[in-house]
Design a protein around this motif. Structure first.
Motif, mmCIF file in Angstrom:
data_model
loop_
_atom_site.group_PDB
_atom_site.id
_atom_site.type_symbol
_atom_site.label_atom_id
_atom_site.label_comp_id
_atom_site.label_asym_id
_atom_site.label_seq_id
_atom_site.Cartn_x
_atom_site.Cartn_y
_atom_site.Cartn_z
ATOM 1 N N SER A 82 0.822 -1.219 0.000
ATOM 2 C CA SER A 82 0.000 0.000 0.000
ATOM 3 C C SER A 82 0.851 1.261 0.000
ATOM 4 O O SER A 82 0.608 2.180 -0.781
ATOM 5 C CB SER A 82 -0.936 0.027 1.209
ATOM 6 O OG SER A 82 -1.866 -1.003 1.121
ATOM 7 N N GLU A 177 -5.089 7.366 -5.152
ATOM 8 C CA GLU A 177 -4.899 6.715 -3.850
ATOM 9 C C GLU A 177 -6.179 6.032 -3.381
ATOM 10 O O GLU A 177 -6.116 4.949 -2.787
ATOM 11 C CB GLU A 177 -4.384 7.714 -2.828
ATOM 12 C CG GLU A 177 -2.929 8.079 -3.061
ATOM 13 C CD GLU A 177 -2.353 8.996 -2.002
ATOM 14 O OE1 GLU A 177 -3.118 9.593 -1.207
ATOM 15 O OE2 GLU A 177 -1.118 9.123 -1.972
ATOM 16 N N ARG A 181 -6.287 2.078 -2.675
ATOM 17 C CA ARG A 181 -6.723 1.478 -1.404
ATOM 18 C C ARG A 181 -7.812 0.427 -1.639
ATOM 19 O O ARG A 181 -7.765 -0.654 -1.057
ATOM 20 C CB ARG A 181 -7.233 2.563 -0.454
ATOM 21 C CG ARG A 181 -6.151 3.362 0.223
ATOM 22 C CD ARG A 181 -6.694 4.255 1.334
ATOM 23 N NE ARG A 181 -7.676 5.228 0.877
ATOM 24 C CZ ARG A 181 -7.387 6.416 0.380
ATOM 25 N NH1 ARG A 181 -6.130 6.823 0.289
ATOM 26 N NH2 ARG A 181 -8.341 7.244 -0.002
#
Length: 189
Positions: A82, A177, A181
């Protein structure tokens, strides 16, 4: 190629990046590239059959340092997928934000049907995929290609929005982002 030929080719590509950075890809003229690089126009065409092939090669050359930095970061840090993916996406978007004409060139090249451009983009894609696979190390192997393609697609979408003025840098980063995620959460679930 000989060392002299490689040096000429490098000067041509350097001139293209300079010109594109200054005026954008649409205004690039082969004659100006030849003059700025100190390479004869006829010789330039021996290295690159078309303006589009030259532009694609320059884009690949410009992208290479980002790929090298991210590959090195993926090998030397303890961060998980991540964090690595988020850093990669932010770095790529910042690079295109600093040089929006190169972002415009990326968008332009994505729509080219020129076989030389398609081949260059495929080579760029192979390098990008290798870096992405390294960043996604630790995910179930069957999910890595799917997550990687999804991340590359959202990045291209964000670059397009960024260079066309439909998103700010912060908005583009937030978009990629958020999708990263979601994809990574789904891949580990």
């Amino acid at each position: 190629m000989t060392a002299r030929q490689l040096a000429r080719r490098a000067r041509l590509l350097e001139a293209v990046v300079e010109i594109v950075t200054e005026v954008g890809p649409h205004a690039l003229q082969m004659r100006e590239v030849a003059e700025r690089s100190g390479v004869a126009l006829g010789t330039a065409y021996k290295y690159f059959r078309s303006r589009e092939q030259l532009l694609a090669a320059a884009l690949a050359e410009w992208q290479q340092p980002l790929m090298q930095r991210m590959a090195a970061a993926g090998r030397t840090t303890e961060a998980g997928p991540s964090e690595l993916v988020a850093a990669y996406l932010r770095r790529a978007l910042r690079a295109f934000h600093r040089n929006p004409h190169m972002g415009a060139l990326m968008v332009l090249m994505q729509t080219s049907g020129d076989p030389d451009v398609v081949e260059t983009l495929a080579e760029m894609g192979t390098r990008s995929t290798a870096v992405m696979e390294q960043l996604l190390d630790g995910l179930p192997p069957e999910t890595v290609p799917v997550v990687g393609r999804g991340l590359e697609a959202v990045l291209m979408n964000a670059v397009t929005a960024l260079v066309t003025g439909r998103a700010t840098l912060d908005e583009a980063v937030e978009r990629v982002e958020a999708v990263a995620r979601l994809l990574l959460a789904g891949a580990t679930a």
